[in-house]
Design a protein around this motif. Structure first.
Motif, PDB file in Angstrom:
ATOM      1  N   ARG A 197      41.112  47.763  43.380  1.00 42.70           N
ATOM      2  CA  ARG A 197      42.205  47.013  42.559  1.00 42.70           C
ATOM      3  C   ARG A 197      43.343  46.921  43.441  1.00 42.70           C
ATOM      4  N   SER A 240      36.632  51.592  42.148  1.00 39.84           N
ATOM      5  CA  SER A 240      37.244  50.199  40.897  1.00 39.84           C
ATOM      6  C   SER A 240      39.071  50.452  40.852  1.00 39.84           C
ATOM      7  N   THR A 276      34.659  44.918  38.195  1.00 43.63           N
ATOM      8  CA  THR A 276      34.449  44.392  36.906  1.00 43.63           C
ATOM      9  C   THR A 276      35.668  43.194  37.370  1.00 43.63           C
ATOM     10  N   ARG A 277      37.186  43.648  37.481  1.00 41.28           N
ATOM     11  CA  ARG A 277      38.062  42.749  36.758  1.00 41.28           C
ATOM     12  C   ARG A 277      39.095  42.898  38.569  1.00 41.28           C
ATOM     13  N   TYR A 278      39.577  41.580  38.491  1.00 39.01           N
ATOM     14  CA  TYR A 278      40.316  41.519  39.853  1.00 39.01           C
ATOM     15  C   TYR A 278      41.249  39.936  39.598  1.00 39.01           C
ATOM     16  N   LYS A 279      41.631  40.307  40.770  1.00 43.78           N
ATOM     17  CA  LYS A 279      42.919  38.783  41.101  1.00 43.78           C
ATOM     18  C   LYS A 279      42.118  38.382  42.011  1.00 43.78           C
TER      19      LYS A 279
END
Length: 519
Positions: free
Chosen positions: A463, A459, A491-494
């Motif tokens: 990112r 992950s 689960t989190r990215y730009k």
């Protein structure tokens, strides 16, 4: 700004896909279980264009679990509003190439693809993990390829900045920056570095030799005897002694004249005496001749008349001999008289005076000689010191310039690194490293929370790759598709700029869904 969009791609006998056609939207979701061929979908565009997988490695797309007749991959692109269709295949073991469905040569195909977008740039934008697969030098080159370095004027100003509040127009260049600003009008910084590295090394060697020359002259000067500073008085004394010696020598020369005359007269007298003795011998020979009484041939006796005639003849022969003898005797007496008249002069006192003067003159001449030698050595020493100082000044000037170049490179690196770093929010980028000698060398290190890419989790790698990818996109002014493989691990990215393709492992068969932002 250039736009590169994936419109559609298809694969015939491409790995696990016997016949696959995929249309792409602004967002394309590819889901399915493992071994369903999700990653192969992403390889169709890269193999079509470059013959590689998404990491730029050579790949063989031929199926391994079923029979096939030929392999064909096709990709429809939109580049800056222009549609282009590319195809690459394998038929009977040979590669085939198509542009807009027209078959062509490999060289022509590759030239067209190359003219669209650089391969490394496209792969770095398409696959966020591609960048970290490159060697650090290639990573650095790609990161800086589209980054404008600071101008010389900007670097000179920042080198001279004394506080952070100064405006550029108010900054006065420091000596290093001022000197470099003048020098770069004629030579580039690399040229200046080469020039002054060579000059420093040359002057180092020459300066050591000059120091040796100076030390030798100083030692020679120390070994000379001390000389009075009032050399003019010594020179005057020496000149007076030379004058007196010449005068006495002239008197001795005059005193020698009677001796020479006496010697000449004695020689002449001896010669005349020898001539007198010879004349006397000739005379006495004639004088001692006897008058014969009879003819030596017929033996007849001479009469009185004949005897008288013989006697007269003898007297006639004696007369010139006697006159010759008398003249020589008279000459001898004249010479003897002259010789008696010669008066010899005693010059022993003059010789004694001259020897005394010459001894005094030896001292003054030596003193003048040592003085002149000291003066010559002083002049040589002064020149040697001047040469040494000139060489040292040139060497130090080159060191100053080389240090200025190091300071420039360090500041330029600092500004460039700051400029690149300002584009990142989570990653730390190191573009340079400083050696122990102060030199700045190119480097490239990416860290996130103190960890390098080799230490990233999947992950974190995604990112980090997305952040690098968007920076390169902004710098290059290229907007291209981007995929995230293994989306389930992050689960989190730009969201990246351009089309986004998400690949995620879910239970079930391969499924492809698209969304367009315009809808």
């Amino acid at each position: 700004m250039s736009h590169f969009k994936l419109i559609e791609c298809s694969g015939h006998n491409f790995k696990a896909h016997r016949d696959l056609s995929v249309k792409f939207g602004d967002l394309t979701k590819i889901t399915g279980d493992n071994e369903e061929g999700k990653s192969s979908v992403l390889e169709i565009p890269t193999w079509t264009l470059y013959g590689t997988d998404t990491f730029g490695g050579k790949m063989d797309p031929t199926p391994t679990n079923y029979k096939y007749d030929h392999v064909l991959a096709e990709t429809l692109l939109e580049v800056d509003g222009k549609l282009l269709k590319f195809g690459r295949g394998i038929e009977k073991g040979k590669a085939t190439y198509y542009v807009n469905d027209v078959p062509g040569k490999a060289s022509d195909f590759e030239e067209i693809v190359k003219s669209l977008i650089d391969k490394d740039l496209f792969l770095a934008l398409f696959n966020p993990l591609y960048f970290f697969s490159l060697h650090w030098e290639k990573q650095r080159e790609l990161m800086l390829r589209y980054s404008t370095p600071p101008t010389q004027k900007e670097v000179f100003a920042e080198m001279s900045r004394t506080n952070s509040d100064q405006k550029l127009k108010d900054i006065k260049l420091n000596p290093q920056a001022e000197r470099l600003a003048e020098l770069v009008k004629k030579h580039s910084l690399p040229q200046l570095e080469e020039i002054h590295k060579k000059n420093k090394n040359d002057k180092d060697t020459a300066h050591k030799k000059a120091q040796g020359r100076t030390e030798t002259l100083e030692e020679q000067l120390r070994q000379l005897p001390d000389v009075l500073d009032d050399i003019e008085a010594i020179e005057a004394e020496d000149a007076e002694l030379v004058k007196q010696i010449k005068n006495i020598h002239a008197k001795i020369e005059l005193a020698d004249e009677p001796k020479r005359k006496q010697a000449v007269l004695e020689g002449t007298l001896e010669n005349v005496r020898q001539q007198i003795a010879a004349a006397k011998s000739r005379y006495m020979k004639v004088h001692g001749e006897e008058i014969a009484e009879e003819c030596s041939t017929c033996k007849r006796p001479f009469d009185e008349a004949a005897k008288a005639a013989a006697e007269a003849s003898k007297e006639e022969r004696k007369k010139p001999l006697r006159e010759e003898h008398d003249k020589l005797v008279a000459r001898r007496k004249e010479i003897e008289a002259e010789l008696d008249a010669v008066e010899l002069i005693d010059v022993s006192d003059l010789w004694e005076q001259m020897r005394g003067l010459e001894q005094r003159r030896d001292v003054t001449a030596d003193t003048i000689g040592w003085y002149n030698r000291r003066q010559s050595l002083r002049e040589d020493l002064e020149k040697a010191r001047a040469d040494e100082a000139e060489l040292l000044a040139s060497r130090n000037d080159s060191i100053f310039i080389l240090d200025a170049i190091k300071a420039y490179e360090a500041k330029s690196a600092e500004l460039q690194a700051a400029k690149v770093q300002s584009m990142f929010s989570e990653l730390n980028i190191k573009l340079f490293k400083q050696l122990k000698n102060g030199e700045v060398k190119p480097d490239f290190v990416v860290t996130r929370n103190g960890k390098t890419p080799a230490q990233f989790s999947l992950s974190e790698s995604i990112r980090a790759g997305l952040e690098v990818r968007d920076v390169i996109s902004q710098q290059s002014d290229w907007i291209t598709p981007c995929f995230i493989d293994n989306k389930e691990s992050v689960t989190r990215y730009k969201d990246p700029r351009g089309q986004l393709i998400l690949c995620q492992v879910v239970e079930g068969p391969l499924k492809i869904e698209t969304e367009d932002s315009s809808k």
